[in-house]
Design a protein around this motif. Structure first.
Motif, short mmCIF file in Angstrom:
data_model
loop_
_atom_site.label_atom_id
_atom_site.label_comp_id
_atom_site.label_asym_id
_atom_site.label_seq_id
_atom_site.Cartn_x
_atom_site.Cartn_y
_atom_site.Cartn_z
N SER A 177 0.82 -1.22 0.00
CA SER A 177 0.00 0.00 0.00
C SER A 177 0.85 1.26 0.00
O SER A 177 0.46 2.29 -0.57
N TRP A 178 2.03 1.18 0.62
CA TRP A 178 2.86 2.36 0.80
C TRP A 178 3.53 2.80 -0.50
O TRP A 178 3.53 3.97 -0.85
N MET A 179 4.07 1.86 -1.26
CA MET A 179 4.84 2.23 -2.45
C MET A 179 3.99 2.87 -3.54
O MET A 179 4.37 3.88 -4.12
N PRO A 180 2.81 2.32 -3.89
CA PRO A 180 1.97 3.02 -4.87
C PRO A 180 1.57 4.42 -4.39
O PRO A 180 1.42 5.33 -5.20
N ARG A 181 1.39 4.57 -3.10
CA ARG A 181 0.97 5.87 -2.57
C ARG A 181 2.03 6.96 -2.81
O ARG A 181 1.69 8.14 -2.94
N ILE A 182 3.30 6.59 -2.85
CA ILE A 182 4.36 7.58 -3.09
C ILE A 182 4.76 7.63 -4.57
O ILE A 182 5.86 8.04 -4.90
N ARG A 183 3.86 7.16 -5.43
CA ARG A 183 4.06 7.20 -6.89
C ARG A 183 5.16 6.23 -7.35
O ARG A 183 5.97 6.55 -8.23
N SER A 184 5.20 5.05 -6.73
CA SER A 184 6.07 3.97 -7.20
C SER A 184 5.26 3.06 -8.11
O SER A 184 4.03 3.06 -8.07
N VAL A 185 5.94 2.26 -8.91
CA VAL A 185 5.27 1.28 -9.77
C VAL A 185 5.94 -0.07 -9.59
O VAL A 185 7.13 -0.17 -9.29
N PHE A 186 5.15 -1.13 -9.74
CA PHE A 186 5.66 -2.50 -9.63
C PHE A 186 5.90 -3.05 -11.03
O PHE A 186 5.11 -2.85 -11.94
N ILE A 187 7.02 -3.78 -11.17
CA ILE A 187 7.41 -4.29 -12.48
C ILE A 187 7.66 -5.80 -12.41
O ILE A 187 8.20 -6.31 -11.43
N GLU A 188 7.22 -6.50 -13.45
CA GLU A 188 7.46 -7.94 -13.58
C GLU A 188 8.50 -8.13 -14.68
O GLU A 188 8.19 -8.07 -15.87
N ASN A 189 9.77 -8.34 -14.26
CA ASN A 189 10.87 -8.39 -15.23
C ASN A 189 10.76 -9.56 -16.20
O ASN A 189 11.29 -9.51 -17.31
N ASP A 190 10.08 -10.64 -15.79
CA ASP A 190 10.02 -11.82 -16.64
C ASP A 190 8.94 -11.73 -17.72
O ASP A 190 8.82 -12.62 -18.55
#
Length: 247
Positions: free
Chosen positions: A116-129
């Motif tokens: 919840s914290w990382m998206p709130r600070i404008r981070s994005v999740f990435i799937e390298n595979d």
């Protein structure tokens, strides 16, 4: 991960979560109202203080070269090598002038606080595979940059858990070249001592070099390809310098 030896440190860090929770509704309100300037200010205030609190709790002895190379404002893309989970609070503690979010691995989205914290600070999740999903994540980061938010990415894509630097993903450079913002290369050494080396959170000396920003606006395709090699070489060389300085 060794659970029992980490309990005392985990309890200390949980207390610091109260600091983050204080900012949660404020950041959400600024985002909902479209006040990007206030949102960036709040994120910066939250993350820089939170990062310093974590490093203080663990006992990080942080040494930074090149603070004068930190831009006065964003948006920029911070690119660094990746030795440890501790790289995140280290960057938050150092870059305390402007807001930035992270491009982080997808599995962190399932962690209780990070999810919840990382998206709130404008981070994005990435799937390298998954190349398609990775491209979507990079494009989302570019959207944030176009809205004035800075981003940080570790082109290795995974923790090295030691002083060695793994191969860089070439596509990471597009996070900066597409919106035409400066890249700030960063070399980090010693964070792996803080957890990955033993599986127990502990204090350690961490050395960082903040290199001169590199402009990316108006590059041709050949120049962009050379830029990826240039950034990787700067970061690798910096890590080698830090390792040799502490032998």
């Amino acid at each position: 991960m060794k659970i029992i030896p980490n309990i005392p440190m985990a309890l200390k860090l949980l207390k610091d979560v109260r600091h983050y929770n204080k900012y949660r509704p404020l950041i959400d309100n600024a985002k909902a109202s479209g006040d990007y300037e206030e949102e960036r200010r709040l994120i910066l205030e939250c993350t820089s203080t939170f990062g310093k609190l974590i490093l203080d709790q663990i006992g990080c002895d942080l040494h930074v070269q090149g603070r004068e190379n930190i831009p006065e404002s964003g948006p920029v893309v911070i690119m660094s090598n990746h030795q440890s989970y501790a790289d995140i609070p280290v960057c938050f503690a150092i870059f305390d002038i402007f807001q930035f979010g992270f491009v982080a691995k997808q599995y962190l989205a399932k962690m209780p606080l990070c999810g919840s914290w990382m998206p709130r600070i404008r981070s994005v999740f990435i799937e390298n595979d998954d190349p398609r999903e990775a491209l979507k994540a990079i494009n989302k980061g570019i959207e944030y940059i176009n809205d004035g938010f800075s981003m940080a990415i570790c082109p290795e894509g995974t923790r090295s858990r030691g002083p060695q630097v793994g191969p860089f993903m070439r596509g990471a450079i597009k996070l900066a070249t597409k919106p035409g913002v400066p890249i700030v290369p960063v070399s980090i050494n010693g964070t792996y001592h803080m957890f990955e080396e033993t599986g127990v959170a502990r204090g350690a000396r961490v050395d960082v070099i903040v290199h001169e920003p590199i402009e990316t606006a108006g590059l041709s395709r050949p120049e962009e390809k050379r830029l990826a090699d240039r950034v990787e070489q700067i970061i690798r060389s910096g890590v080698e310098t830090l390792v040799n300085e502490n032998k």
